[in-house]
Design a protein around this motif. Structure first.
Motif, short mmCIF file in Angstrom:
data_model
loop_
_atom_site.label_atom_id
_atom_site.label_comp_id
_atom_site.label_asym_id
_atom_site.label_seq_id
_atom_site.Cartn_x
_atom_site.Cartn_y
_atom_site.Cartn_z
N UNK A 23 0.83 -1.21 0.00
CA UNK A 23 0.00 0.00 0.00
C UNK A 23 0.86 1.26 0.00
N UNK A 24 1.90 1.28 0.82
CA UNK A 24 2.79 2.44 0.88
C UNK A 24 3.57 2.63 -0.41
N UNK A 25 4.06 1.54 -0.98
CA UNK A 25 4.79 1.64 -2.26
C UNK A 25 3.85 2.16 -3.35
N UNK A 26 2.64 1.63 -3.38
CA UNK A 26 1.66 2.10 -4.36
C UNK A 26 1.33 3.57 -4.20
N UNK A 27 1.26 4.03 -2.96
CA UNK A 27 0.96 5.43 -2.69
C UNK A 27 2.08 6.35 -3.16
N UNK A 28 3.32 5.96 -2.93
CA UNK A 28 4.45 6.83 -3.26
C UNK A 28 4.88 6.76 -4.72
N UNK A 29 4.50 5.71 -5.44
CA UNK A 29 4.89 5.59 -6.84
C UNK A 29 3.99 6.45 -7.72
N UNK A 30 4.55 7.10 -8.73
CA UNK A 30 3.78 8.02 -9.57
C UNK A 30 3.13 7.37 -10.79
N UNK A 31 2.78 6.10 -10.73
CA UNK A 31 2.29 5.41 -11.93
C UNK A 31 0.80 5.12 -11.88
N UNK A 32 0.02 6.02 -11.29
CA UNK A 32 -1.42 5.82 -11.23
C UNK A 32 -2.05 6.07 -12.59
N UNK A 33 -1.59 7.07 -13.31
CA UNK A 33 -2.06 7.36 -14.66
C UNK A 33 -0.84 7.44 -15.58
N UNK A 34 -0.94 6.80 -16.73
CA UNK A 34 0.14 6.82 -17.71
C UNK A 34 -0.40 7.43 -19.00
N UNK A 35 0.45 8.17 -19.70
CA UNK A 35 0.05 8.77 -20.96
C UNK A 35 1.23 9.41 -21.65
N UNK A 36 0.94 10.32 -22.57
CA UNK A 36 2.01 11.04 -23.26
C UNK A 36 1.60 12.49 -23.44
N UNK A 132 -7.58 3.83 2.72
CA UNK A 132 -6.85 3.59 1.47
C UNK A 132 -7.81 3.34 0.31
N UNK A 133 -8.84 2.55 0.53
CA UNK A 133 -9.82 2.27 -0.52
C UNK A 133 -10.59 3.53 -0.91
N UNK A 134 -11.01 4.31 0.08
CA UNK A 134 -11.75 5.54 -0.22
C UNK A 134 -10.87 6.54 -0.97
N UNK A 135 -9.58 6.59 -0.63
CA UNK A 135 -8.67 7.47 -1.35
C UNK A 135 -8.54 7.06 -2.81
N UNK A 136 -8.44 5.76 -3.04
CA UNK A 136 -8.34 5.27 -4.42
C UNK A 136 -9.63 5.50 -5.18
N UNK A 137 -10.77 5.44 -4.50
CA UNK A 137 -12.05 5.71 -5.16
C UNK A 137 -12.23 7.20 -5.44
#
Length: 149
Positions: A23-36, A132-137
């Motif tokens: 959960x912490x690694x997922x929160x700190x990583x910037x790969x929630x949205x990918x694009x160009x 964590x779930x509510x934040x992701x939602x």
């Protein structure tokens, strides 16, 4: 090394630690949205971003900074929903990590985790998971048509 946990408690402690770490690694990583953007690959999350546009005043144009980093300030996070998501998800990660580390200490220290402490820790862990779930939602409520997306 004496433990105050049963076999099920030890499994719970290690699974709690693995889930909190993920959960912490997922929160700190910037790969929630990918694009160009500007022909460069970009990615961002609520807390960090990679390859982002910056206005270069000396050349009077927008250039891409090809590195990862945090937003300059809390107000630089693109929307109110993402600010809420950052706070709620960060709180959830903190609670999950607190319970996981306490449970791991219970594997090594006798009489640390009693039935009451275990129930309270389970409640705190539930609250952390819910945050964590509510934040992701909350994250996608920004809207897929917004300029930042």
């Amino acid at each position: 090394m004496a433990s105050s946990l049963t076999c099920a408690g030890i499994v719970w402690a290690f699974l709690s630690f693995l889930c909190a770490a993920a959960s912490c690694v997922g929160f700190f990583m910037p790969y929630w949205l990918l694009g160009s953007q500007l022909e460069k690959s970009v990615s961002f999350g609520t807390f960090r971003r990679c390859s982002y546009p910056v206005r270069d005043e000396s050349r009077q144009m927008t250039v891409m900074v090809e590195q990862c980093g945090r937003y300059a300030s809390f107000q630089a996070i693109p929307s109110t929903e993402w600010r809420i998501c950052t706070v709620v998800t960060g709180l959830g990660c903190g609670l999950l990590l607190l319970v996981a580390l306490t449970a791991l200490m219970g594997c090594c220290v006798s009489e640390l985790i009693s039935r009451t402490v275990g129930r309270v820790a389970g409640g705190i862990q539930f609250l952390g998971g819910k945050c964590s779930c509510e934040g992701c939602l909350c994250f996608p409520t920004e809207g897929w048509c917004s300029p930042s997306v």
